[in-house]
Scaffold this motif. Sequence first.
Motif, short mmCIF file in Angstrom:
data_model
loop_
_atom_site.label_atom_id
_atom_site.label_comp_id
_atom_site.label_asym_id
_atom_site.label_seq_id
_atom_site.Cartn_x
_atom_site.Cartn_y
_atom_site.Cartn_z
N MET A 208 15.44 20.07 58.90
CA MET A 208 16.72 20.55 59.35
C MET A 208 17.79 20.36 58.28
SD MET A 208 18.10 21.90 61.88
CE MET A 208 19.62 22.17 62.63
N ARG A 209 17.74 19.20 57.57
CA ARG A 209 18.70 18.95 56.52
C ARG A 209 18.54 19.94 55.36
NH1 ARG A 209 18.65 12.39 55.97
NH2 ARG A 209 19.50 11.99 58.04
N VAL A 210 17.31 20.34 55.10
CA VAL A 210 17.05 21.29 54.01
C VAL A 210 17.67 22.65 54.36
CG1 VAL A 210 15.25 22.52 52.75
CG2 VAL A 210 14.96 20.10 53.29
N ALA A 211 17.56 23.07 55.61
CA ALA A 211 18.12 24.36 56.03
C ALA A 211 19.64 24.33 55.94
CB ALA A 211 17.68 24.70 57.44
N ILE A 212 20.26 23.22 56.33
CA ILE A 212 21.72 23.11 56.26
C ILE A 212 22.17 23.10 54.81
CG2 ILE A 212 23.69 21.60 56.76
CD1 ILE A 212 22.26 20.82 59.35
N ALA A 213 21.46 22.38 53.94
CA ALA A 213 21.82 22.33 52.52
C ALA A 213 21.66 23.71 51.88
CB ALA A 213 20.96 21.29 51.80
N LEU A 214 20.61 24.44 52.25
CA LEU A 214 20.39 25.78 51.70
C LEU A 214 21.47 26.74 52.18
CD1 LEU A 214 18.55 27.61 50.04
CD2 LEU A 214 17.26 28.06 52.11
N ALA A 215 21.86 26.64 53.46
CA ALA A 215 22.92 27.49 53.99
C ALA A 215 24.24 27.18 53.30
CB ALA A 215 23.04 27.31 55.49
N PHE A 216 24.54 25.88 53.06
CA PHE A 216 25.77 25.50 52.38
C PHE A 216 25.76 26.02 50.94
CE2 PHE A 216 28.20 22.51 49.77
CZ PHE A 216 29.44 22.66 50.35
N LEU A 217 24.64 25.91 50.27
CA LEU A 217 24.53 26.36 48.88
C LEU A 217 24.71 27.87 48.78
CD1 LEU A 217 23.94 25.54 45.95
CD2 LEU A 217 21.53 25.92 46.42
N LEU A 218 24.07 28.63 49.68
CA LEU A 218 24.23 30.08 49.67
C LEU A 218 25.65 30.49 50.07
CD1 LEU A 218 20.88 31.40 51.18
CD2 LEU A 218 21.70 31.63 48.85
N GLY A 219 26.27 29.78 50.99
CA GLY A 219 27.63 30.10 51.42
C GLY A 219 28.65 29.88 50.34
N THR A 220 28.44 28.91 49.48
CA THR A 220 29.41 28.65 48.42
C THR A 220 29.18 29.50 47.18
OG1 THR A 220 28.05 26.81 47.64
CG2 THR A 220 29.85 26.28 49.17
N THR A 221 27.96 29.95 46.93
CA THR A 221 27.70 30.72 45.71
C THR A 221 27.69 32.23 45.95
OG1 THR A 221 25.32 30.55 46.07
CG2 THR A 221 26.36 28.88 44.66
N TRP A 222 27.56 32.70 47.18
CA TRP A 222 27.49 34.15 47.43
C TRP A 222 28.75 34.90 47.01
CZ3 TRP A 222 24.00 37.65 47.89
CH2 TRP A 222 24.34 38.90 48.38
N PRO A 223 29.98 34.42 47.29
CA PRO A 223 31.16 35.16 46.82
C PRO A 223 31.21 35.31 45.31
CG PRO A 223 31.81 33.60 48.50
CD PRO A 223 30.37 33.32 48.16
N VAL A 224 30.73 34.32 44.57
CA VAL A 224 30.72 34.42 43.11
C VAL A 224 29.73 35.49 42.67
CG1 VAL A 224 30.24 33.17 40.98
CG2 VAL A 224 31.45 32.04 42.84
N LEU A 225 28.60 35.59 43.34
CA LEU A 225 27.60 36.58 42.96
C LEU A 225 28.07 37.99 43.32
CD1 LEU A 225 24.35 34.77 44.13
CD2 LEU A 225 25.19 35.02 41.79
N ALA A 226 28.87 38.13 44.37
CA ALA A 226 29.28 39.45 44.83
C ALA A 226 30.59 39.92 44.20
CB ALA A 226 29.44 39.43 46.35
N SER A 227 31.24 39.12 43.39
CA SER A 227 32.53 39.52 42.83
C SER A 227 32.32 40.49 41.67
CB SER A 227 33.29 38.28 42.36
OG SER A 227 32.62 37.71 41.26
N ASP A 228 33.43 41.07 41.21
CA ASP A 228 33.37 42.05 40.13
C ASP A 228 34.13 41.56 38.91
OD1 ASP A 228 35.83 42.16 41.20
OD2 ASP A 228 35.89 44.31 41.51
N ILE A 229 34.00 40.26 38.59
CA ILE A 229 34.76 39.73 37.47
C ILE A 229 33.93 39.67 36.19
CG2 ILE A 229 36.36 38.43 38.89
CD1 ILE A 229 34.66 35.95 38.39
N GLY A 230 32.64 39.86 36.24
CA GLY A 230 31.82 39.78 35.05
C GLY A 230 31.28 41.15 34.67
N PRO A 231 30.49 41.20 33.59
CA PRO A 231 29.89 42.47 33.21
C PRO A 231 28.90 42.94 34.28
CG PRO A 231 29.16 40.71 31.74
CD PRO A 231 30.14 40.12 32.68
#
Length: 160
Positions: free
Chosen positions: A1-24
């Motif tokens: 259960m802790r692994v699923a929460i940590a994975l959800a937290f990690l994806l939630g914090t990094t997804w906006p950076v991956l979806a932004s249009d600030i890089g090439p």
Amino acid sequence: MRVAIALAFLLGTTWPVLASDIGPVIVIPGRPGVPIIINGVDASYTVVEGDWGLAKGQRVQPTVYGGRLIDPVPHVGHYYPSAGLQPGYGRLEIEPPADRKLPQPAESYHQSWTSQSAAPQPPQPEVPFYPPPVIAAPQHGGASMPPHEFRPRKSGNVPN
């Protein structure tokens, strides 16, 4: 259960950076065969770098790496027949000899058209001369009464 929460937290914090249009970005056209033109350069399947969209702070021209220049006025080729020669220009006129036999003259032809307004019509009366018969509704009972005859009456026998 802790692994699923940590994975959800990690994806939630990094997804906006991956979806932004600030890089090439790599430009992929929405439909094959339809080029993406940026400042006169075909940017299809190339890397584009610059600020645009929600992340732009000021106007910066995007840089296209690996694109090819597009001619703003496309040069369209000419139609050549199957013989491979350019088609002739104008029409081919052959001057007949002066002493040739002339054809018979054509018969005369004349045609004309005319138009005018119709003669004014007298005004129509509001009540027609022969109005349609009036249908009277049954007064008592309805279906048990015999049907009326709807013949026009003579003008002397009309009740008031």
